[in-house]
Design a protein around this motif. Structure first.
Motif, PDB file in Angstrom:
ATOM      1  N   ARG A 161      89.169 -13.459 -39.018  1.00 29.97           N
ATOM      2  CA  ARG A 161      89.992 -12.904 -37.971  1.00 29.97           C
ATOM      3  C   ARG A 161      88.741 -12.019 -36.942  1.00 29.97           C
ATOM      4  N   TRP A 162      87.796 -11.604 -37.181  1.00 27.03           N
ATOM      5  CA  TRP A 162      87.369 -11.191 -36.608  1.00 27.03           C
ATOM      6  C   TRP A 162      85.633 -11.957 -36.284  1.00 27.03           C
ATOM      7  N   ASP A 163      84.968 -12.031 -34.951  1.00 28.02           N
ATOM      8  CA  ASP A 163      83.240 -11.916 -34.902  1.00 28.02           C
ATOM      9  C   ASP A 163      82.623 -10.118 -34.547  1.00 28.02           C
ATOM     10  N   ALA A 164      81.864  -9.918 -35.511  1.00 24.61           N
ATOM     11  CA  ALA A 164      81.467  -8.690 -35.036  1.00 24.61           C
ATOM     12  C   ALA A 164      79.562  -9.383 -34.380  1.00 24.61           C
ATOM     13  N   ASN A 165      79.332  -9.805 -34.088  1.00 24.09           N
ATOM     14  CA  ASN A 165      77.721 -10.551 -34.318  1.00 24.09           C
ATOM     15  C   ASN A 165      77.158  -9.674 -32.969  1.00 24.09           C
ATOM     16  N   GLU A 166      78.291  -9.346 -31.977  1.00 22.28           N
ATOM     17  CA  GLU A 166      77.344  -8.636 -30.660  1.00 22.28           C
ATOM     18  C   GLU A 166      76.644  -6.750 -31.112  1.00 22.28           C
ATOM     19  N   THR A 167      75.950  -6.789 -30.951  1.00 23.08           N
ATOM     20  CA  THR A 167      75.242  -5.095 -31.942  1.00 23.08           C
ATOM     21  C   THR A 167      74.438  -4.965 -30.491  1.00 23.08           C
ATOM     22  N   THR A 171      64.539  -0.907 -37.425  1.00 23.57           N
ATOM     23  CA  THR A 171      64.644  -0.743 -39.237  1.00 23.57           C
ATOM     24  C   THR A 171      65.669   0.058 -40.060  1.00 23.57           C
ATOM     25  N   THR A 172      65.436   1.760 -39.060  1.00 21.53           N
ATOM     26  CA  THR A 172      65.946   2.591 -40.088  1.00 21.53           C
ATOM     27  C   THR A 172      67.771   2.939 -39.631  1.00 21.53           C
ATOM     28  N   ASP A 173      68.006   2.154 -39.010  1.00 25.71           N
ATOM     29  CA  ASP A 173      69.804   1.683 -38.956  1.00 25.71           C
ATOM     30  C   ASP A 173      70.220   1.063 -40.318  1.00 25.71           C
ATOM     31  N   LYS A 174      71.282   1.758 -41.238  1.00 24.17           N
ATOM     32  CA  LYS A 174      72.482   1.390 -41.378  1.00 24.17           C
ATOM     33  C   LYS A 174      73.497   0.858 -41.071  1.00 24.17           C
ATOM     34  N   GLY A 175      73.780   1.109 -40.284  1.00 26.89           N
ATOM     35  CA  GLY A 175      74.564   1.134 -39.770  1.00 26.89           C
ATOM     36  C   GLY A 175      75.137   0.027 -38.770  1.00 26.89           C
ATOM     37  N   ILE A 176      74.624  -0.713 -38.862  1.00 29.93           N
ATOM     38  CA  ILE A 176      75.150  -2.536 -38.289  1.00 29.93           C
ATOM     39  C   ILE A 176      75.625  -2.845 -39.418  1.00 29.93           C
ATOM     40  N   ALA A 177      74.623  -2.611 -40.803  1.00 31.96           N
ATOM     41  CA  ALA A 177      75.061  -4.299 -41.178  1.00 31.96           C
ATOM     42  C   ALA A 177      75.905  -3.652 -42.032  1.00 31.96           C
ATOM     43  N   ALA A 178      76.335  -1.646 -42.373  1.00 37.79           N
ATOM     44  CA  ALA A 178      77.566  -1.517 -43.018  1.00 37.79           C
ATOM     45  C   ALA A 178      78.786  -2.100 -41.943  1.00 37.79           C
ATOM     46  N   LEU A 179      78.971  -2.588 -41.278  1.00 36.93           N
ATOM     47  CA  LEU A 179      80.233  -2.153 -39.928  1.00 36.93           C
ATOM     48  C   LEU A 179      79.709  -3.482 -40.441  1.00 36.93           C
ATOM     49  N   GLN A 180      79.379  -4.882 -40.305  1.00 38.22           N
ATOM     50  CA  GLN A 180      79.558  -5.841 -39.785  1.00 38.22           C
ATOM     51  C   GLN A 180      80.142  -5.827 -41.336  1.00 38.22           C
ATOM     52  N   GLU A 181      79.796  -5.811 -42.333  1.00 42.07           N
ATOM     53  CA  GLU A 181      80.194  -5.935 -43.563  1.00 42.07           C
ATOM     54  C   GLU A 181      81.767  -5.875 -43.706  1.00 42.07           C
ATOM     55  N   VAL A 182      81.853  -4.284 -43.855  1.00 45.68           N
ATOM     56  CA  VAL A 182      83.400  -3.980 -43.307  1.00 45.68           C
ATOM     57  C   VAL A 182      84.262  -5.848 -42.595  1.00 45.68           C
ATOM     58  N   PHE A 183      84.054  -5.912 -41.320  1.00 46.15           N
ATOM     59  CA  PHE A 183      84.599  -6.735 -41.006  1.00 46.15           C
ATOM     60  C   PHE A 183      84.656  -7.472 -41.312  1.00 46.15           C
ATOM     61  N   ILE A 236      79.430  -3.929 -31.864  1.00 46.67           N
ATOM     62  CA  ILE A 236      78.940  -2.212 -32.903  1.00 46.67           C
ATOM     63  C   ILE A 236      77.714  -1.768 -31.318  1.00 46.67           C
ATOM     64  N   LEU A 237      78.417  -0.309 -31.123  1.00 50.77           N
ATOM     65  CA  LEU A 237      77.544  -0.149 -30.647  1.00 50.77           C
ATOM     66  C   LEU A 237      77.062   1.023 -31.379  1.00 50.77           C
ATOM     67  N   ILE A 238      75.052   1.289 -31.705  1.00 47.32           N
ATOM     68  CA  ILE A 238      74.799   2.620 -32.545  1.00 47.32           C
ATOM     69  C   ILE A 238      74.189   3.045 -32.003  1.00 47.32           C
ATOM     70  N   ILE A 239      74.416   4.545 -31.430  1.00 51.70           N
ATOM     71  CA  ILE A 239      73.703   5.774 -30.756  1.00 51.70           C
ATOM     72  C   ILE A 239      72.921   6.813 -31.731  1.00 51.70           C
ATOM     73  N   SER A 240      72.010   6.078 -31.307  1.00 49.41           N
ATOM     74  CA  SER A 240      70.575   6.768 -32.742  1.00 49.41           C
ATOM     75  C   SER A 240      69.171   6.992 -31.579  1.00 49.41           C
ATOM     76  N   GLU A 241      68.789   8.197 -31.455  1.00 48.50           N
ATOM     77  CA  GLU A 241      67.387   8.575 -30.793  1.00 48.50           C
ATOM     78  C   GLU A 241      66.432   7.739 -31.952  1.00 48.50           C
ATOM     79  N   THR A 242      66.737   8.227 -33.976  1.00 50.16           N
ATOM     80  CA  THR A 242      65.758   7.495 -34.023  1.00 50.16           C
ATOM     81  C   THR A 242      65.624   5.477 -33.957  1.00 50.16           C
ATOM     82  N   ALA A 243      66.595   5.102 -34.110  1.00 43.30           N
ATOM     83  CA  ALA A 243      67.046   3.945 -34.318  1.00 43.30           C
ATOM     84  C   ALA A 243      66.494   3.295 -33.657  1.00 43.30           C
TER      85      ALA A 243
END
Length: 105
Positions: free
Chosen positions: A42-48, A23-35, A11-18
């Motif tokens: 079937r998937w391991d989504a630990n690389e962030t 701590t401002t990022d919500k994308g990693i947790a949301a995408l890991q939840e989807v996986f 999971i690659l988050i592209i964000s100036e702020t994050a």
């Protein structure tokens, strides 16, 4: 018979702020939840990783995951796709794609 190995996602988050304050990022947790919820075991989504809106940082992350000795099977990106001049994810990723899959973007 051994169990099949899991496919690996990054999971690659592209964000100036994050990139300055993860701590401002919500994308990693949301995408890991989807996986976890949809893909089950079937998937391991630990690389962030979180990078700023910078072509070289985006490409370096993707190439590092793809060109290593144990390459990632799928990279999910989030961010940097707006219409502001600093949003460069499509421009950074497009030259790295060897086979386009219209409709999956």
């Amino acid at each position: 018979m051994s169990a099949p190995s899991k496919l690996r996602a990054a999971i690659l988050i592209i964000s100036e702020t994050a990139s300055k304050d993860p701590t401002t990022d919500k994308g990693i947790a949301a995408l890991q939840e989807v996986f976890t919820r949809i893909a089950g075991d079937r998937w391991d989504a630990n690389e962030t990783r979180i990078v700023p809106d910078n072509v070289h940082d985006i490409q370096r992350s993707i190439k590092g995951w793809c060109d290593g000795t144990d390459p990632i099977n799928l990279i999910a990106t989030s961010g940097g796709t707006g219409f502001a001049q600093k949003d460069v994810t499509p421009e950074a990723v497009t030259p790295l794609i060897h086979k386009h899959a219209p409709g999956l973007m």
